[in-house]
Write a protein that holds these residues in place. Structure first.
Motif, PDB file in Angstrom:
ATOM      1  N   ILE A 117      -6.486 -17.204   0.811  1.00 55.64           N
ATOM      2  CA  ILE A 117      -5.947 -15.891   0.462  1.00 55.64           C
ATOM      3  C   ILE A 117      -4.483 -16.005   0.053  1.00 55.64           C
ATOM      4  O   ILE A 117      -4.031 -15.353  -0.900  1.00 55.64           O
ATOM      5  N   ASP A 135       3.916 -11.365  -1.129  1.00 51.96           N
ATOM      6  CA  ASP A 135       2.618 -10.792  -0.767  1.00 51.96           C
ATOM      7  C   ASP A 135       1.637 -11.878  -0.344  1.00 51.96           C
ATOM      8  O   ASP A 135       0.843 -11.688   0.583  1.00 51.96           O
ATOM      9  N   GLY A 136       1.683 -13.028  -1.017  1.00 54.79           N
ATOM     10  CA  GLY A 136       0.776 -14.110  -0.675  1.00 54.79           C
ATOM     11  C   GLY A 136       1.050 -14.674   0.708  1.00 54.79           C
ATOM     12  O   GLY A 136       0.124 -14.871   1.507  1.00 54.79           O
ATOM     13  N   VAL A 186      -3.558 -14.614  -3.642  1.00 51.43           N
ATOM     14  CA  VAL A 186      -2.782 -13.373  -3.763  1.00 51.43           C
ATOM     15  C   VAL A 186      -1.509 -13.586  -4.585  1.00 51.43           C
ATOM     16  O   VAL A 186      -1.103 -12.696  -5.347  1.00 51.43           O
ATOM     17  N   THR A 244      -0.902 -10.964  -7.698  1.00 50.42           N
ATOM     18  CA  THR A 244       0.032  -9.865  -7.437  1.00 50.42           C
ATOM     19  C   THR A 244       1.410 -10.149  -8.021  1.00 50.42           C
ATOM     20  O   THR A 244       2.309  -9.314  -7.906  1.00 50.42           O
ATOM     21  N   ALA A 287       0.074 -11.975   3.395  1.00 49.21           N
ATOM     22  CA  ALA A 287      -1.375 -11.807   3.572  1.00 49.21           C
ATOM     23  C   ALA A 287      -1.956 -12.977   4.355  1.00 49.21           C
ATOM     24  O   ALA A 287      -2.797 -12.791   5.253  1.00 49.21           O
TER      25      ALA A 287
END
Length: 496
Positions: free
Chosen positions: A436, A449-450, A440, A444, A453
């Protein structure tokens, strides 16, 4: 005779340089160090053209000429400082991946001005500078699972490759009733320029060393320049067919040499990010960039240091705080100069492979970078399609962290064709959060964000599987912070 001298058979140098850089102790010579420094520069020099291309955001970001000057200046000064202060053959320049964060996340997505975005870099650099003098930096690194650290590097590589494909026009936005992204129009000259550049760089990487060592080492730089020349020929020939011309390329300047452009140096806003994003979001953005700096630098120092013989018998880097201090200062200087965060380059290994062992190698590399400041006119004629293949290839290089060689990763299971992934994707507890994290980031356009997450998922899975005690105390703090980051919109709407 030193261990290095016994291996290389070099005749120790004499004189001032020998005393300053301890050449005899390291078993090297002035000639070897100079050639190693030039080699490192040739391998890294692509950044002088790629960084302005990334940070310019095709006209929406920083001015290319001033950014080229700042990029070359920061790389030159900080690499020379690294050589003089640490006497190690490490080189520094604006970090790939971090410059993409500045351009595509901070400026394009979050709406910060270039001055505000560079303020973020200065702040995170100052924090790292302070943490370097304590044990807290190592504590934070120990808190993040190794698998997620590797996933962060791979995710940044995917991010860079995706940016390259988008900048080239090979990948374009889809339509609401079809797909989010789609294949671009492959019948245009811009795509032809991108494909030409990719073919040239792949060819030079594959056979360049057989042509000449310089060609093999400088394949990205040579590829960028040849692709720009190809694009210029197209625009000169088809100038009256604007739909077919390559954006960003008009005519070559009357002279490729000019006085350096220092107009953006010092243009920094330290408070803008807090005013626009709010305190929580601003701190999390700063923290995520700081994490990327952490892992990238430590991995580079250990990896390159092992090739140079800098590590002790236990695999530790004696007096590592010295290169870490210079690297941390480089982040601050890079932000202040509007060149993005500067960091130690894995490409330093090229000079070490050529025999470089001391800070003299770095000093030579730094001088070469300073000379590049006078080539700022070239920044305005190099199109995105010329640097896009370099972004894709550099992205691939960062993805190679998924596999390690047998010499450096005995614990990794190998197949007949080579090493397996160092991230156990079949292990749900760490494999899924790692995946994930990697997915991400490019989708994104956000490293923050990566990372967020992946860390939240890792902690949740540990809770659900009854292994909450396995989570490092520092990771609990990071997890809560990222939860607040993702809920910032809800908090602003309903609670603030």
């Amino acid at each position: 005779m030193s261990k290095v001298s016994a291996e290389t058979g070099a005749v120790p140098s004499r004189g001032l340089l020998d005393r300053v850089f301890k050449l005899s102790e390291y078993g090297t010579t002035v000639k070897t160090e100079v050639m190693a420094g030039i080699t490192t520069f040739m391998v890294m020099s692509y950044i002088v053209f790629v960084n302005p291309s990334v940070l310019s955001l095709q006209g929406r970001g920083l001015p290319p000429a001033a950014t080229l000057t700042a990029t070359a200046l920061v790389a030159g000064v900080m690499t020379i400082l690294m050589g003089l202060y640490t006497n190690k053959a490490f080189a520094i320049a604006s970090g790939m991946g971090l410059n993409a964060v500045v351009a595509y996340q901070l400026i394009a997505a979050m709406g910060l001005t270039p001055a505000e975005a560079m303020g973020v870099i200065v702040i995170e650099g100052l924090i790292i500078l302070v943490l370097t003098q304590t044990n807290f930096r190592e504590a934070i690194m120990r808190a993040i699972p190794t698998e997620l650290k590797r996933a962060i590097a791979v995710g940044i590589g995917l991010f860079l490759a995706f940016i390259g494909l988008v900048n080239a026009g090979f990948v374009v936005p889809g339509t609401p009733d079809t797909t989010a992204v789609r294949l671009g129009d492959l019948t245009t000259f811009p795509i032809l320029v991108f494909v030409f550049g990719m073919m040239v760089m792949i060819f030079l990487r594959s056979v360049g060393a057989r042509i000449h060592p310089i060609v093999g080492n400088a394949y990205l730089l040579i590829g960028i320049l040849l692709t720009t020349l190809f694009a210029t020929i197209i625009n000169t020939t088809f100038f009256d067919r604007s739909a077919w011309s390559v954006p960003g390329v008009a005519q070559w300047p009357s002279s490729i040499i000019s006085a350096p452009d220092f107009s953006t140096i010092g243009n920094v806003n330290l408070t803008g990010v807090f005013n626009k994003l709010g305190t929580i979001s601003a701190l999390l953005v700063i923290f995520s960039i700081m994490l990327s700096d952490f892992f990238d630098t430590m991995g580079t120092l250990v990896g390159v240091g092992s090739k140079a013989g800098y590590l002790d018998d236990q695999g530790n880097f004696p007096d590592v705080k010295k290169p870490l201090l210079v690297d941390s200062l480089a982040a601050v200087v890079g932000g202040f100069a509007n060149a993005s965060s500067a960091t130690t380059y894995i490409e330093s290994a090229a000079g070490i492979e050529a025999g470089g062992r001391t800070g003299l190698t770095s000093v030579v590399t730094g001088i070469c970078f300073l000379l590049m400041m006078f080539l700022s006119p070239l920044a305005s004629v190099i199109p995105a399609q010329a640097t896009a293949p370099a972004l894709v290839l550099v992205g691939w290089m960062m993805m190679t962290t998924l596999a390690e060689s047998e010499e450096t990763a005995d614990e990794v299971e190998h197949t007949a064709s080579g090493p397996r992934s160092t991230i156990p994707f079949g292990n749900f507890e760490v494999g899924f959060p790692a995946a994930i994290t990697m997915i991400v980031m490019p989708f994104t356009y956000s490293i923050t964000d990566g990372i967020g997450a992946g860390i939240i998922l890792y902690t949740l899975i540990q809770i659900f599987t009854g292994k909450a005690r396995k989570v490092h105390p520092g990771l609990w703090i990071v997890t809560v912070a990222f939860v607040l980051y993702f809920l910032q919109g809800v908090l602003d709407k309903y609670l603030i």
